[in-house]
Design a protein around this motif. Structure first.
Motif, PDB file in Angstrom:
ATOM      1  N   SER A 105       2.420   1.653  -3.557  1.00  0.00           N
ATOM      2  CA  SER A 105       1.501   1.821  -4.689  1.00  0.00           C
ATOM      3  C   SER A 105       0.453   2.910  -4.468  1.00  0.00           C
ATOM      4  CB  SER A 105       0.782   0.509  -4.965  1.00  0.00           C
ATOM      5  OG  SER A 105      -0.112   0.234  -3.906  1.00  0.00           O
ATOM      6  N   PHE A 106       0.404   3.479  -3.288  1.00  0.00           N
ATOM      7  CA  PHE A 106      -0.578   4.504  -2.932  1.00  0.00           C
ATOM      8  C   PHE A 106      -2.012   3.972  -2.942  1.00  0.00           C
ATOM      9  CE2 PHE A 106       3.043   6.735  -4.850  1.00  0.00           C
ATOM     10  CZ  PHE A 106       3.472   7.447  -3.741  1.00  0.00           C
ATOM     11  N   GLY A 107      -2.176   2.672  -2.671  1.00  0.00           N
ATOM     12  CA  GLY A 107      -3.509   2.096  -2.531  1.00  0.00           C
ATOM     13  C   GLY A 107      -4.165   1.745  -3.852  1.00  0.00           C
ATOM     14  N   CYS A 108      -5.493   1.625  -3.828  1.00  0.00           N
ATOM     15  CA  CYS A 108      -6.279   1.224  -5.004  1.00  0.00           C
ATOM     16  C   CYS A 108      -7.116   2.394  -5.494  1.00  0.00           C
ATOM     17  CB  CYS A 108      -7.227   0.088  -4.640  1.00  0.00           C
ATOM     18  SG  CYS A 108      -6.416  -1.383  -4.071  1.00  0.00           S
ATOM     19  N   ASN A 109      -7.462   2.317  -6.776  1.00  0.00           N
ATOM     20  CA  ASN A 109      -8.335   3.350  -7.348  1.00  0.00           C
ATOM     21  C   ASN A 109      -9.754   2.864  -7.569  1.00  0.00           C
ATOM     22  OD1 ASN A 109      -6.300   5.289  -7.485  1.00  0.00           O
ATOM     23  ND2 ASN A 109      -5.525   4.433  -9.395  1.00  0.00           N
ATOM     24  N   SER A 110     -10.005   1.582  -7.361  1.00  0.00           N
ATOM     25  CA  SER A 110     -11.352   1.066  -7.580  1.00  0.00           C
ATOM     26  C   SER A 110     -11.648  -0.043  -6.574  1.00  0.00           C
ATOM     27  CB  SER A 110     -11.481   0.504  -8.996  1.00  0.00           C
ATOM     28  OG  SER A 110     -10.712  -0.676  -9.123  1.00  0.00           O
ATOM     29  N   GLY A 126     -10.207  -3.258  -7.905  1.00  0.00           N
ATOM     30  CA  GLY A 126      -8.757  -3.318  -7.698  1.00  0.00           C
ATOM     31  C   GLY A 126      -8.409  -3.679  -6.261  1.00  0.00           C
ATOM     32  N   CYS A 127      -9.135  -3.076  -5.323  1.00  0.00           N
ATOM     33  CA  CYS A 127      -8.914  -3.389  -3.902  1.00  0.00           C
ATOM     34  C   CYS A 127      -9.230  -4.854  -3.616  1.00  0.00           C
ATOM     35  CB  CYS A 127      -9.766  -2.491  -3.021  1.00  0.00           C
ATOM     36  SG  CYS A 127      -9.189  -0.781  -2.970  1.00  0.00           S
ATOM     37  N   ARG A 141       0.823  -1.206   0.000  1.00  0.00           N
ATOM     38  CA  ARG A 141       0.000   0.000   0.000  1.00  0.00           C
ATOM     39  C   ARG A 141       0.862   1.263   0.000  1.00  0.00           C
ATOM     40  NH1 ARG A 141      -2.747  -0.066   4.911  1.00  0.00           N
ATOM     41  NH2 ARG A 141      -1.276   1.452   5.669  1.00  0.00           N
TER      42      ARG A 141
END
Length: 168
Positions: A116-121, A124-125, A113
């Motif tokens: 990659s700065f987390g998820c955008n959807s 994706g998460c 995390r």
């Protein structure tokens, strides 16, 4: 809990006594735990040593829950609800009084995390959650992750059930 009690002490205020007592209890708990872990005392003796600590912690949490500091009161209320679980390690084999094992398990996800700065959807998460679960489960069971993923993809493409991650 040690970090939480340390934070209560460091923040000061009317509930510092809760933090100090909590830190003392944690210190005494580990003074009993380490000989048990080393095999120099029995589980029964460990239970005898921590029984007074259970009572002292319960009393401290009650005092904190009814104290003037709302933040500390909320912390103490939450712990009161979890209190029986705090002492599971004294009764159940292979349970430790720390969260070190779980922190090591989630470390991979935390590092991912961060990079990659987390998820955008949401999709994706969900994908990341599932892949990281597969990776950690394979590691714990000493299975090859890529082999498992290859078998899973092959099974999916052929309309078969996904292979189990569980041993046996």
């Amino acid at each position: 809990m040690k970090r939480d009690f340390r934070k209560i002490v460091d923040c000061g205020g009317p509930s510092v006594f809760v933090g100090r007592r909590g830190l003392r209890i944690v210190r005494e708990l580990f003074a009993a735990w380490h000989p048990f872990q080393a095999g120099t005392i029995t589980r029964r003796r460990l239970q005898e040593l921590i029984a007074p600590l259970e009572r002292r912690l319960s009393k401290t949490l009650l005092e904190g829950a009814f104290g003037a500091d709302a933040r500390v009161a909320k912390f103490c209320e939450n712990l009161i609800h979890l209190e029986p679980a705090l002492w599971t390690f004294a009764k159940v084999e292979n349970v430790e009084p720390t969260n070190n094992f779980m922190e090591r398990l989630v470390r991979l996800a935390v590092l991912w995390r961060r990079r990659s700065f987390g998820c955008n959807s949401v999709a994706g998460c969900r994908f990341v959650e599932r892949v990281l679960t597969v990776v950690q489960t394979c590691r714990l069971n000493e299975n090859n992750t890529l082999e498992y993923l290859a078998k899973a993809v092959h099974a999916h493409r052929n309309g078969k059930l996904c292979p189990s991650l569980l041993p046996g």
